[in-house]
Design a protein around this motif. Structure first.
Motif, PDB file in Angstrom:
ATOM      1  N   LYS A  23       0.985  -1.479   0.025  1.00 50.27           N
ATOM      2  CA  LYS A  23       0.033  -0.122  -0.049  1.00 50.27           C
ATOM      3  C   LYS A  23       1.112   1.089   0.109  1.00 50.27           C
ATOM      4  O   LYS A  23       1.686   1.569   0.925  1.00 50.27           O
ATOM      5  CB  LYS A  23      -1.068  -0.062   1.179  1.00 50.27           C
ATOM      6  N   CYS A  24       0.794   2.194  -1.088  1.00 52.02           N
ATOM      7  CA  CYS A  24       1.262   3.451  -1.287  1.00 52.02           C
ATOM      8  C   CYS A  24       1.118   4.147  -0.069  1.00 52.02           C
ATOM      9  O   CYS A  24      -0.015   4.467   0.323  1.00 52.02           O
ATOM     10  CB  CYS A  24       1.299   3.933  -2.300  1.00 52.02           C
ATOM     11  N   SER A  25       2.084   4.696   0.937  1.00 50.89           N
ATOM     12  CA  SER A  25       1.940   5.661   1.980  1.00 50.89           C
ATOM     13  C   SER A  25       1.357   7.121   1.440  1.00 50.89           C
ATOM     14  O   SER A  25       0.982   7.915   2.149  1.00 50.89           O
ATOM     15  CB  SER A  25       3.242   5.750   2.826  1.00 50.89           C
ATOM     16  N   ASN A  26       1.602   7.315   0.045  1.00 50.61           N
ATOM     17  CA  ASN A  26       1.139   8.458  -0.520  1.00 50.61           C
ATOM     18  C   ASN A  26      -0.227   8.508  -0.815  1.00 50.61           C
ATOM     19  O   ASN A  26      -0.999   9.532  -0.434  1.00 50.61           O
ATOM     20  CB  ASN A  26       2.040   8.820  -1.617  1.00 50.61           C
ATOM     21  N   ARG A  71      10.056   3.116   3.634  1.00 53.17           N
ATOM     22  CA  ARG A  71       9.057   3.971   4.117  1.00 53.17           C
ATOM     23  C   ARG A  71       7.932   4.585   3.396  1.00 53.17           C
ATOM     24  O   ARG A  71       6.980   4.970   3.686  1.00 53.17           O
ATOM     25  CB  ARG A  71       9.683   5.020   4.908  1.00 53.17           C
ATOM     26  N   THR A  74       2.906   1.980   3.299  1.00 54.63           N
ATOM     27  CA  THR A  74       2.274   1.642   4.575  1.00 54.63           C
ATOM     28  C   THR A  74       2.446   0.136   5.106  1.00 54.63           C
ATOM     29  O   THR A  74       2.608  -0.015   6.323  1.00 54.63           O
ATOM     30  CB  THR A  74       0.864   2.091   4.471  1.00 54.63           C
ATOM     31  N   TYR A  75       2.346  -0.590   4.171  1.00 59.05           N
ATOM     32  CA  TYR A  75       2.432  -2.148   4.423  1.00 59.05           C
ATOM     33  C   TYR A  75       2.810  -2.946   3.224  1.00 59.05           C
ATOM     34  O   TYR A  75       2.579  -2.333   2.373  1.00 59.05           O
ATOM     35  CB  TYR A  75       1.314  -2.823   5.360  1.00 59.05           C
TER      36      TYR A  75
END
Ligand SMILES: [Zn+2]
Length: 88
Positions: A23-26, A71, A74-75
């Motif tokens: 999952k993209c943190s952005n 980083r 997200t996961y």
């Protein structure tokens, strides 16, 4: 995703990371890691989100050490059929 990154990551992880979902943190996009865009003309290897272009992963070899920066996700999750839940 091009094979150079998969080959490098397979040296670190004991599973095929290209089948994992991250999952993209952005932008929150959930995609198989194999769908990430790979950039190799930079220091190390960089994988970017296919939706937002956000950096998901950086892998750099320097000074006899390896840096893995995750980083941007997200996961990261993957199927592990060999490890069945006990149901308890
Ligand atoms: Zn994204």
């Amino acid at each position: 995703m091009a094979m150079p990154l998969a080959g490098e990551l397979n040296r670190i992880f004991a599973f095929d990371i290209t089948t994992a979902e991250g999952k993209c943190s952005n932008c929150g996009a959930r995609r198989h890691f194999a769908e990430a865009h790979l950039y190799v003309k930079c220091p190390g290897l960089v994988a970017r989100c296919s939706d937002s272009g956000h950096v998901l992963l950086r892998l750099v070899h320097a000074g006899g050490r390896l840096l893995l920066d995750l980083r941007g996700m997200t996961y990261l999750t993957l199927d592990t059929p060999q490890f069945q839940d006990s149901g308890r």
